[in-house]
Design an enzyme around this catalytic site. Structure first.
Site, mmCIF file in Angstrom:
data_model
loop_
_atom_site.group_PDB
_atom_site.id
_atom_site.type_symbol
_atom_site.label_atom_id
_atom_site.label_comp_id
_atom_site.label_asym_id
_atom_site.label_seq_id
_atom_site.Cartn_x
_atom_site.Cartn_y
_atom_site.Cartn_z
ATOM 1 N N LYS A 84 38.205 56.501 43.876
ATOM 2 C CA LYS A 84 37.374 56.240 42.708
ATOM 3 C C LYS A 84 38.184 56.221 41.413
ATOM 4 C CE LYS A 84 35.881 61.061 41.982
ATOM 5 N NZ LYS A 84 36.431 61.260 40.634
ATOM 6 N N ASP A 85 39.425 56.760 41.441
ATOM 7 C CA ASP A 85 40.264 56.788 40.243
ATOM 8 C C ASP A 85 41.099 55.527 40.070
ATOM 9 O OD1 ASP A 85 39.368 59.345 39.603
ATOM 10 O OD2 ASP A 85 40.999 60.334 40.690
ATOM 11 N N ARG A 132 28.811 58.394 33.960
ATOM 12 C CA ARG A 132 27.829 58.139 35.025
ATOM 13 C C ARG A 132 27.023 59.394 35.321
ATOM 14 N NH1 ARG A 132 27.927 59.665 40.077
ATOM 15 N NH2 ARG A 132 30.083 60.380 39.840
ATOM 16 N N ARG A 133 27.724 60.517 35.479
ATOM 17 C CA ARG A 133 27.013 61.765 35.774
ATOM 18 C C ARG A 133 26.157 62.195 34.588
ATOM 19 N NH1 ARG A 133 32.421 64.275 38.544
ATOM 20 N NH2 ARG A 133 32.038 63.532 40.682
ATOM 21 N N ARG A 150 36.939 69.260 31.033
ATOM 22 C CA ARG A 150 38.046 68.708 31.789
ATOM 23 C C ARG A 150 38.672 69.830 32.597
ATOM 24 N NH1 ARG A 150 41.136 64.421 30.080
ATOM 25 N NH2 ARG A 150 42.191 64.815 32.052
ATOM 26 N N ARG A 156 36.901 74.109 36.335
ATOM 27 C CA ARG A 156 35.508 73.771 36.026
ATOM 28 C C ARG A 156 34.540 74.784 36.651
ATOM 29 N NH1 ARG A 156 35.250 67.543 37.451
ATOM 30 N NH2 ARG A 156 37.146 67.989 38.629
ATOM 31 N N CYS A 241 36.765 52.274 32.622
ATOM 32 C CA CYS A 241 36.747 53.663 33.077
ATOM 33 C C CYS A 241 35.604 54.456 32.451
ATOM 34 C CB CYS A 241 38.081 54.341 32.787
ATOM 35 S SG CYS A 241 38.526 54.386 31.034
#
Length: 302
Positions: A84-85, A132-133, A150, A156, A241
């Site tokens: 996904k990156d 998106r989240r 981040r 996190r 992105c």
């Protein structure tokens, strides 16, 4: 098992625990399938600098760019990326030689004291730096406060535990690979929040024309076709992105694939969610299924 070439392969990886864990998984799979020894080479990437906002990297694909440099200049023989990156555009000279079987593609809700998304009190803080989240959580609970965070997975999770945020949204695959399943309060239903295209999948990248036959031994066709369909959306709508786009392909029966896509606040699209089903047995058919959804989305774009 082939052991004709016994020289160890150098595998480039980011230095985070998750990146090293994922790369070690791939290294062991290569060794088991081919007999080749694989040595990890740590490469610090632009995306590892948490002082640089993810929406303002010096180059697209902040987590992948420096790894790709190391591949192109011969410092390493292959690199492992969280798929996904990777930017949607291919990079001349490099090819995705293998996509191993995908882990759980869903997002995971990680909260303090096991409080579910629907039960979090109004005004509570939810940590994520993913557009998106963020928009997905806002659709589900407009009364919550989104806080950019981040850092690696442990950082996190620590911010949740210490009260900097009340909950965070992370990729389930990363948590599972690190053995942090106990940190998952709930898996977020794709009906609420679609994962990023290719989330949960790993991409093994090599110089074009090299190692293709050996890497094919760890490639999973079902996963490859699914992520090709999902990632076709990125190029098809000109996503960047920071585009809030989700996509998830699932297999039905008789080689039929269902692809669901949602896009928010992109080039005139306020929000749209589209589902389409088609016969898929080749990469071209998978890409065509994704692009057929793009055609419908493009009609709405300014």
């Amino acid at each position: 098992m082939s052991t004709t070439n016994t020289a160890p392969l150098k595998l480039g990886t980011r230095g985070s625990l998750l990146a090293r864990t994922q790369s070690q998984m791939v290294a062991e799979a290569i060794n088991e399938a081919t007999g080749r020894q694989v040595e990890l080479t740590i490469i610090r990437t632009e995306g590892d600098d948490v002082s640089i906002p993810l929406d303002a990297p010096s180059r697209p694909g902040a987590f992948a760019a420096t790894l790709r440099d190391a591949l192109l200049d011969g410092r390493v023989d292959l690199a492992v990326h969280s798929f996904k990156d990777l930017p949607s555009a291919p990079l001349p000279g490099l090819s995705i030689a293998a996509i191993p079987r995908r882990s759980d593609p869903r997002d995971a809700w990680c909260s303090r004291d096991g409080v579910r998304l629907e039960d979090l009190p109004a005004g509570a803080k939810v940590g994520t730096s993913s557009p998106r989240r963020a928009v997905g959580i806002e659709r589900a609970r407009a009364d919550l406060q989104i806080v950019p965070i981040r850092g690696n997975v442990d950082t996190r999770l620590r911010k949740v535990a210490e009260g900097e945020v009340d909950a965070a949204v992370l990729a389930a695959a990363g948590l599972l690979r690190l053995g942090h399943e106990d940190a998952i309060t709930e898996y977020i239903d794709p009906g609420t929040l679609l994962p990023a295209p290719a989330q949960g999948a790993l991409a093994v990248e090599c110089r074009t024309g090299e190692l293709a036959a050996e890497m094919a031994a760890i490639d999973n066709e079902d996963t490859r076709l699914a992520v090709v369909a999902e990632r076709a959306i990125l190029a098809g709508i000109g996503a960047t992105c920071t585009t809030a786009v989700g996509a998830l392909a699932s297999w039905l029966h008789d080689d039929r694939m269902n692809l669901v896509v949602e896009v928010t606040a992109h080039r005139g699209i306020v929000y749209d969610r589209i589902s389409r089903t088609g016969h898929v047995s080749t990469e071209d058919e998978a890409r065509a299924l994704g692009l057929s959804i793009c055609d419908e989305l493009l009609d709405q774009m300014g």
